[in-house]
Write a protein that holds these residues in place. Structure first.
Motif, PDB file in Angstrom:
ATOM      1  N   ASP A 272      84.470  51.134  71.800  1.00 52.25           N
ATOM      2  CA  ASP A 272      83.047  51.490  72.016  1.00 52.25           C
ATOM      3  C   ASP A 272      82.847  52.993  71.895  1.00 52.25           C
ATOM      4  N   PHE A 273      83.843  53.744  72.454  1.00 51.43           N
ATOM      5  CA  PHE A 273      83.731  55.196  72.397  1.00 51.43           C
ATOM      6  C   PHE A 273      83.755  55.689  70.944  1.00 51.43           C
ATOM      7  N   ASP A 274      84.686  55.085  70.149  1.00 52.60           N
ATOM      8  CA  ASP A 274      84.771  55.484  68.736  1.00 52.60           C
ATOM      9  C   ASP A 274      83.478  55.124  67.985  1.00 52.60           C
ATOM     10  N   ALA A 275      82.967  53.937  68.322  1.00 53.92           N
ATOM     11  CA  ALA A 275      81.704  53.530  67.671  1.00 53.92           C
ATOM     12  C   ALA A 275      80.575  54.465  68.046  1.00 53.92           C
ATOM     13  N   HIS A 276      80.573  54.851  69.350  1.00 55.47           N
ATOM     14  CA  HIS A 276      79.549  55.782  69.796  1.00 55.47           C
ATOM     15  C   HIS A 276      79.716  57.145  69.132  1.00 55.47           C
ATOM     16  N   ASP A 277      80.965  57.553  68.990  1.00 56.65           N
ATOM     17  CA  ASP A 277      81.235  58.858  68.407  1.00 56.65           C
ATOM     18  C   ASP A 277      80.809  58.921  66.937  1.00 56.65           C
ATOM     19  N   ALA A 278      80.891  57.765  66.284  1.00 56.19           N
ATOM     20  CA  ALA A 278      80.525  57.716  64.851  1.00 56.19           C
ATOM     21  C   ALA A 278      79.041  57.400  64.631  1.00 56.19           C
ATOM     22  N   ASP A 279      78.327  57.185  65.716  1.00 54.91           N
ATOM     23  CA  ASP A 279      76.911  56.815  65.599  1.00 54.91           C
ATOM     24  C   ASP A 279      76.080  58.067  65.297  1.00 54.91           C
ATOM     25  N   LEU A 280      75.695  58.219  64.067  1.00 56.34           N
ATOM     26  CA  LEU A 280      74.923  59.391  63.657  1.00 56.34           C
ATOM     27  C   LEU A 280      73.461  59.293  64.072  1.00 56.34           C
ATOM     28  N   ASP A 281      73.089  58.097  64.504  1.00 57.09           N
ATOM     29  CA  ASP A 281      71.717  57.963  64.979  1.00 57.09           C
ATOM     30  C   ASP A 281      71.546  58.640  66.330  1.00 57.09           C
ATOM     31  N   ARG A 282      72.645  58.693  67.080  1.00 56.48           N
ATOM     32  CA  ARG A 282      72.562  59.294  68.408  1.00 56.48           C
ATOM     33  C   ARG A 282      73.085  60.722  68.423  1.00 56.48           C
ATOM     34  N   HIS A 283      73.859  61.100  67.441  1.00 54.28           N
ATOM     35  CA  HIS A 283      74.416  62.431  67.399  1.00 54.28           C
ATOM     36  C   HIS A 283      73.749  63.233  66.265  1.00 54.28           C
ATOM     37  N   ILE A 284      73.734  64.514  66.470  1.00 51.60           N
ATOM     38  CA  ILE A 284      73.156  65.396  65.429  1.00 51.60           C
ATOM     39  C   ILE A 284      74.268  65.961  64.593  1.00 51.60           C
ATOM     40  N   THR A 285      73.898  66.313  63.386  1.00 53.08           N
ATOM     41  CA  THR A 285      74.879  66.921  62.495  1.00 53.08           C
ATOM     42  C   THR A 285      74.787  68.433  62.624  1.00 53.08           C
ATOM     43  N   LYS A 286      75.703  69.094  61.923  1.00 60.61           N
ATOM     44  CA  LYS A 286      75.699  70.543  61.942  1.00 60.61           C
ATOM     45  C   LYS A 286      74.424  71.101  61.317  1.00 60.61           C
ATOM     46  N   ASP A 287      74.027  70.438  60.279  1.00 62.82           N
ATOM     47  CA  ASP A 287      72.782  70.892  59.611  1.00 62.82           C
ATOM     48  C   ASP A 287      71.594  70.702  60.525  1.00 62.82           C
TER      49      ASP A 287
END
Length: 436
Positions: A120-135
């Motif tokens: 779940d943590f890995d899935a959460h970590d890869a979730d770009l909908d919830r995380h912002i990118t550098k840009d």
């Protein structure tokens, strides 16, 4: 001495003899009655002693006030102990039987919430909908300095702003304590001096738990002055080594060292070795103790036999045997006043405590016909009846203090005139002087 004086003397002697006999019988009866009373007293005393001993032996309420120090348990507290089963059950209890709290284990700030699984943590970590990118971050930072400042502050926050718990990161069972290095753990695991093996545990579990000696191998129990060996043996309820003083109660008469072999509370065997080389044994059978029995050594038997053989108080000597078996030396009676030898020479001898006269003499009555040494004559002289030869009948042989011999009162009176004579075969006792 006239006939009347002599007869009076004989009567007086008979009266004295009868008085002595009466005194003897009364004394004998008195002694017999006294002995019976004494025997009754002894029986009563022994019965009471046996009863008191039996009651003391059956007393299981610590009659001697034995303390825990005396039995080697001075450090044991008088409180209830846990059984092995209860202890093992407590040891295996994984449900926090002591109600340990998270504060006590250094995790007071950890919340009791469910942690995410690694997937779940890995899935959460890869979730770009919830995380912002550098840009996206650059874009937002350039567009809003205040947001940038807040985000930077949050990113640099090392105080766990999200209150992440040990359980949330999969370390719910990890305690907040310093951990040993893997090398230290491996070294400890391989240390056979601080760990026991399975064979060690089995050997020690099967070992004897009851000591028969002290830890240094010396005697375990000291039965000193005034201490009762029998009570100690019953009280120990085990096999043990001991020392006994000769002043102890129910101990051998010499200092000993030995071992008591315990079978039960009513059966056992004690063997002790005396300081003088003697060997002793005492048994407990069906609750009854035997006396100490001394088992004599070969050397002791030889010494005792030699002492017994040399004891002339209970053994006869060759001289005794010769004297008792007839080795008696006779001498001729010195005849006087015309007396002559008859069919056998008149002789005399000293035989132990006896005066012996033998032979046949021809003599007139009422005259001294012969004499023997005065030291062989009983005190006060003696009178013996002797047979007449030829016609038959009797006469009195008078033996005077000075050793003179005389025939009186022959019956029939004319025996000697017919040439018969008198037989002197008599034995007189109670000789004065040394008659051995």
């Amino acid at each position: 001495m006239s006939n009347s004086q002599f007869i009076g003397q004989l009567k007086q002697n008979n009266i004295q003899i009868n008085n002595l006999k009466d005194q003897f019988y009364r004394t004998e009866a008195h002694m017999s009655a006294h002995e019976n009373r004494l025997s009754e007293k002894v029986d009563d005393f022994m019965e009471k002693q046996n009863f008191d001993l039996k009651m003391h032996t059956l007393n299981t309420e610590n009659p001697h006030h034995v303390t825990k120090e005396q039995v080697g348990l001075s450090n044991v507290l008088n409180e209830e102990q846990a059984t092995k089963v209860a202890f093992d059950n407590h040891l295996d209890d994984k449900k926090n039987p002591h109600a340990v709290t998270k504060s006590q284990v250094g995790l007071s700030k950890v919340d009791n919430i469910q942690q995410a699984a690694k997937t779940d943590f890995d899935a959460h970590d890869a979730d770009l909908d919830r995380h912002i990118t550098k840009d996206e971050r650059s874009y937002w930072n350039s567009s809003d300095e205040r947001s940038k400042s807040i985000l930077a502050k949050h990113a640099n926050d090392q105080t766990n702003p999200h209150n992440v718990t040990a359980l949330q990161i999969g370390l719910g069972n990890v305690e907040n304590i310093q951990q040993a290095a893997k090398s230290d753990f491996d070294n400890h695991l391989d240390d056979t001096f601080v760990h026991i093996s399975k064979s060690d545990r089995e050997k020690w579990d099967a070992a004897q738990l009851s000591k028969i000696t002290k830890d240094n191998g010396s005697i375990l129990i000291n039965v000193s002055q005034g201490v009762d060996f029998q009570s100690v043996a019953i009280g120990q309820r085990k096999t043990f080594t001991f020392y006994t003083a000769e002043t102890g109660i129910n101990t051998p008469p010499v200092p000993t060292r030995g071992m008591y072999l315990y079978s039960s509370s009513t059966h056992g065997e004690a063997t002790a070795f005396g300081n003088d080389g003697s060997l002793w044994r005492k048994s407990l059978s069906s609750g009854v103790w035997s006396d100490w029995v001394n088992y004599e050594s070969e050397q002791g038997s030889i010494k005792r036999l030699a002492a017994h053989s040399d004891n002339t108080d209970i053994h006869v000597t060759k001289t005794d045997k010769d004297r008792w078996n007839g080795a008696v030396k006779y001498a001729n009676i010195m005849l006087k006043n015309g007396a002559t030898v008859g069919t056998r020479t008149p002789i005399y001898a000293k035989w132990g405590a006896l005066l012996v006269l033998r032979g046949h003499v021809r003599t007139e009555p009422e005259i001294v016909f012969g004499s023997i040494p005065a030291e062989l004559v009983p005190f006060g002289g003696a009178v013996k009846s002797v047979p007449l030869s030829g016609t038959g009948g009797t006469a009195n042989l008078i033996i005077y203090d000075n050793g003179d011999l005389k025939i009186k009162y022959p019956d029939p009176a004319d025996s000697n005139k017919m040439g018969g004579g008198y037989y002197l075969d008599v034995v007189v006792g109670f000789q004065k002087g040394d008659a051995t």
